[in-house]
Motif scaffolding. Structure first.
Motif, PDB file in Angstrom:
ATOM      1  N   GLY A 116       0.595  -0.883   0.220  1.00 11.89           N
ATOM      2  CA  GLY A 116       0.381  -0.046  -0.003  1.00 11.89           C
ATOM      3  C   GLY A 116       0.828   0.979  -0.311  1.00 11.89           C
ATOM      4  N   ALA A 117       0.426   2.601  -0.558  1.00 10.08           N
ATOM      5  CA  ALA A 117       0.305   3.577  -0.213  1.00 10.08           C
ATOM      6  C   ALA A 117      -0.308   4.905  -0.706  1.00 10.08           C
ATOM      7  N   PRO A 118       0.177   5.719  -0.197  1.00 15.00           N
ATOM      8  CA  PRO A 118      -0.340   7.092  -1.149  1.00 15.00           C
ATOM      9  C   PRO A 118      -0.393   7.371  -2.583  1.00 15.00           C
ATOM     10  N   VAL A 119      -1.058   7.666  -3.544  1.00  9.25           N
ATOM     11  CA  VAL A 119      -0.814   7.690  -4.570  1.00  9.25           C
ATOM     12  C   VAL A 119      -1.572   8.878  -5.063  1.00  9.25           C
ATOM     13  N   ASP A 120      -0.856   8.987  -6.209  1.00  9.88           N
ATOM     14  CA  ASP A 120      -0.694  10.909  -6.696  1.00  9.88           C
ATOM     15  C   ASP A 120      -1.136  10.214  -8.052  1.00  9.88           C
ATOM     16  N   LEU A 121      -2.934  11.148  -7.977  1.00  8.65           N
ATOM     17  CA  LEU A 121      -3.875  10.518  -8.843  1.00  8.65           C
ATOM     18  C   LEU A 121      -3.414  11.388 -10.792  1.00  8.65           C
ATOM     19  N   GLU A 122      -2.684  12.750 -10.424  1.00  7.02           N
ATOM     20  CA  GLU A 122      -2.626  13.041 -11.397  1.00  7.02           C
ATOM     21  C   GLU A 122      -1.657  12.228 -11.739  1.00  7.02           C
ATOM     22  N   ALA A 123      -0.078  12.190 -10.972  1.00  2.00           N
ATOM     23  CA  ALA A 123       1.130  11.348 -12.242  1.00  2.00           C
ATOM     24  C   ALA A 123       1.049  10.340 -12.151  1.00  2.00           C
ATOM     25  N   GLY A 124      -0.209   9.255 -11.614  1.00  2.00           N
ATOM     26  CA  GLY A 124       0.158   8.181 -11.917  1.00  2.00           C
ATOM     27  C   GLY A 124       0.616   7.063 -10.991  1.00  2.00           C
ATOM     28  N   GLU A 125       1.346   7.555 -10.429  1.00  2.00           N
ATOM     29  CA  GLU A 125       2.506   6.878  -9.342  1.00  2.00           C
ATOM     30  C   GLU A 125       2.312   7.265  -7.853  1.00  2.00           C
ATOM     31  N   MET A 126       2.883   6.001  -7.021  1.00  2.00           N
ATOM     32  CA  MET A 126       2.857   6.552  -5.211  1.00  2.00           C
ATOM     33  C   MET A 126       3.584   8.125  -5.271  1.00  2.00           C
ATOM     34  N   ALA A 127       2.724   8.286  -4.373  1.00  2.00           N
ATOM     35  CA  ALA A 127       3.007   9.303  -4.212  1.00  2.00           C
ATOM     36  C   ALA A 127       4.611   9.107  -2.798  1.00  2.00           C
ATOM     37  N   GLN A 184      -1.291  11.223   5.921  1.00  2.00           N
ATOM     38  CA  GLN A 184      -0.925  12.105   4.268  1.00  2.00           C
ATOM     39  C   GLN A 184      -2.248  11.340   3.982  1.00  2.00           C
ATOM     40  N   ILE A 185      -3.165  10.508   4.331  1.00  2.00           N
ATOM     41  CA  ILE A 185      -4.528  10.164   3.768  1.00  2.00           C
ATOM     42  C   ILE A 185      -5.033  10.658   3.942  1.00  2.00           C
ATOM     43  N   ASP A 186      -6.570  11.474   3.714  1.00  2.00           N
ATOM     44  CA  ASP A 186      -7.815  11.258   4.224  1.00  2.00           C
ATOM     45  C   ASP A 186      -8.991  10.406   3.647  1.00  2.00           C
ATOM     46  N   ALA A 231     -18.400  -3.451   3.645  1.00  2.00           N
ATOM     47  CA  ALA A 231     -18.376  -3.093   4.731  1.00  2.00           C
ATOM     48  C   ALA A 231     -17.560  -3.428   5.895  1.00  2.00           C
ATOM     49  N   TYR A 232     -17.405  -4.879   5.265  1.00  2.00           N
ATOM     50  CA  TYR A 232     -16.456  -5.329   6.730  1.00  2.00           C
ATOM     51  C   TYR A 232     -15.052  -4.405   7.030  1.00  2.00           C
ATOM     52  N   LEU A 233     -14.244  -4.309   6.356  1.00  2.00           N
ATOM     53  CA  LEU A 233     -12.800  -3.019   5.999  1.00  2.00           C
ATOM     54  C   LEU A 233     -13.036  -2.318   6.202  1.00  2.00           C
ATOM     55  N   SER A 234     -14.297  -1.860   6.894  1.00  2.00           N
ATOM     56  CA  SER A 234     -14.187   0.057   6.760  1.00  2.00           C
ATOM     57  C   SER A 234     -15.109  -0.251   8.404  1.00  2.00           C
ATOM     58  N   GLU A 235     -15.770  -1.008   9.032  1.00  3.64           N
ATOM     59  CA  GLU A 235     -15.997  -0.974  10.122  1.00  3.64           C
ATOM     60  C   GLU A 235     -14.368  -1.428  10.999  1.00  3.64           C
ATOM     61  N   LYS A 236     -13.429  -1.694  10.333  1.00  4.33           N
ATOM     62  CA  LYS A 236     -11.996  -2.361  11.022  1.00  4.33           C
ATOM     63  C   LYS A 236     -11.584  -1.748  11.055  1.00  4.33           C
ATOM     64  N   LEU A 237     -10.893  -1.241   9.869  1.00 11.07           N
ATOM     65  CA  LEU A 237     -10.430   0.386   9.815  1.00 11.07           C
ATOM     66  C   LEU A 237     -10.845   1.293  10.230  1.00 11.07           C
ATOM     67  N   GLY A 238     -11.625   1.456  10.379  1.00  5.49           N
ATOM     68  CA  GLY A 238     -12.718   2.734  10.423  1.00  5.49           C
ATOM     69  C   GLY A 238     -12.817   3.773   9.367  1.00  5.49           C
ATOM     70  N   ARG A 239     -12.481   3.302   7.956  1.00  7.72           N
ATOM     71  CA  ARG A 239     -12.001   3.981   7.068  1.00  7.72           C
ATOM     72  C   ARG A 239     -13.330   3.519   6.157  1.00  7.72           C
ATOM     73  N   GLU A 240     -13.825   4.464   5.629  1.00 10.68           N
ATOM     74  CA  GLU A 240     -14.456   4.189   4.226  1.00 10.68           C
ATOM     75  C   GLU A 240     -13.704   2.895   3.456  1.00 10.68           C
TER      76      GLU A 240
END
Length: 261
Positions: free
Chosen positions: A13-24, A55-57, A90-99
């Motif tokens: 996993g990694a944050p992604v720069d969606l404009e550049a199409g690469e991992m930030a 780094q994420i929201d 739904a399960y992962l959203s609950e476990k991870l506390g994020r949508e």
């Protein structure tokens, strides 16, 4: 946007720069827990999320090696069978506390390659395959995704195709790329006769070694390595999350994939 790619051997996993199409930033990887139950995998994902918390929201895109229907994984080949029938989103959203936006891993890789990589601007029928623990597939026609194809599980000579075409088979049996390429030839020739595509794109970790096996294949269809290599699933998962919520969507992405609910 954070993308997480869950595989049979590793979770990346990694944050992604969606404009550049690469991992930030450089991605993080942990081994897939054994047994790879939803609870154990959620714990591994949480470890990755913690490293990028500042780094994420927003939502997280998660790619899994299974078809995804309205958040449910109805079939699972390369993770624990307790995933089958689970509302995993739904399960992962609950476990991870994020949508969590859940998507098939090959579809995620395919969307990334069509937006940023080897499939960019390609029309007609494009088939992406990911060769790893198993074989994932993504199908596109005139740039649009047909989701949840499972052409890695077509039957060839009485066997599930991925039992010989996956790169894990080569590693497990300690055979050469040349011998493995004979199984790939049979697999891609079968796909060619079923779909008559305009382009094959080959992804997965083994794609970095494409010079050792792609030149050995004799097909009518052009076949090329994925530009994003094994990072396509992570990038595509983040793009899927962006498409679902309509935030930070790069130009052209909505045309490529309306990610299924």
């Amino acid at each position: 946007m954070l993308g997480i790619d869950v595989g049979g051997s590793g979770i990346k996993g990694a944050p992604v720069d969606l404009e550049a199409g690469e991992m930030a930033v450089p991605r993080r990887k942990v081994l897939t827990p054994q047994p790879s139950t939803p609870e154990a995998c959620a714990g591994a994902m949480a470890t990755i999320i913690e490293q990028f918390a500042d780094q994420i929201d927003g939502p997280i895109g998660v790619a899994v090696p299974a078809p995804v229907l309205h958040g449910v994984t109805p079939f699972m080949a390369n993770l624990d069978q307790s995933w089958v029938g689970l509302d995993a989103a739904a399960y992962l959203s609950e476990k991870l506390g994020r949508e969590v936006v859940l998507v098939n891993d090959a579809d995620a890789a395919g969307v990334a390659e069509m937006q940023y990589g080897a499939g960019r601007g390609k029309q007609g029928t494009v088939v992406l395959t990911t060769l790893g623990t198993g074989v994932g597939t993504a199908l596109f026609h005139d740039g649009r995704l047909v989701p949840n194809t499972e052409f890695g599980h077509i039957e060839i000579n009485g066997r599930d195709a991925e039992s010989r075409a996956a790169s894990s088979y080569m590693e497990r049996e300690h055979i050469s790329y040349k011998k493995w390429a004979k199984h790939l030839q049979r697999y891609y020739s079968t796909l060619e006769k079923l779909l008559w595509p305009d382009l094959f794109i080959v992804g997965g970790g083994v794609s970095r070694e494409y010079k050792r096996f792609l030149p050995l294949l004799n097909l009518q269809t052009p076949i090329v390595p994925a530009s994003l290599r094994n990072g396509a699933g992570t990038i595509g998962a983040a793009l899927a999350a962006s498409l679902r919520v309509g935030a930070n969507v790069p130009p052209g992405a909505q045309r490529i994939a309306s990610v299924p609910d």
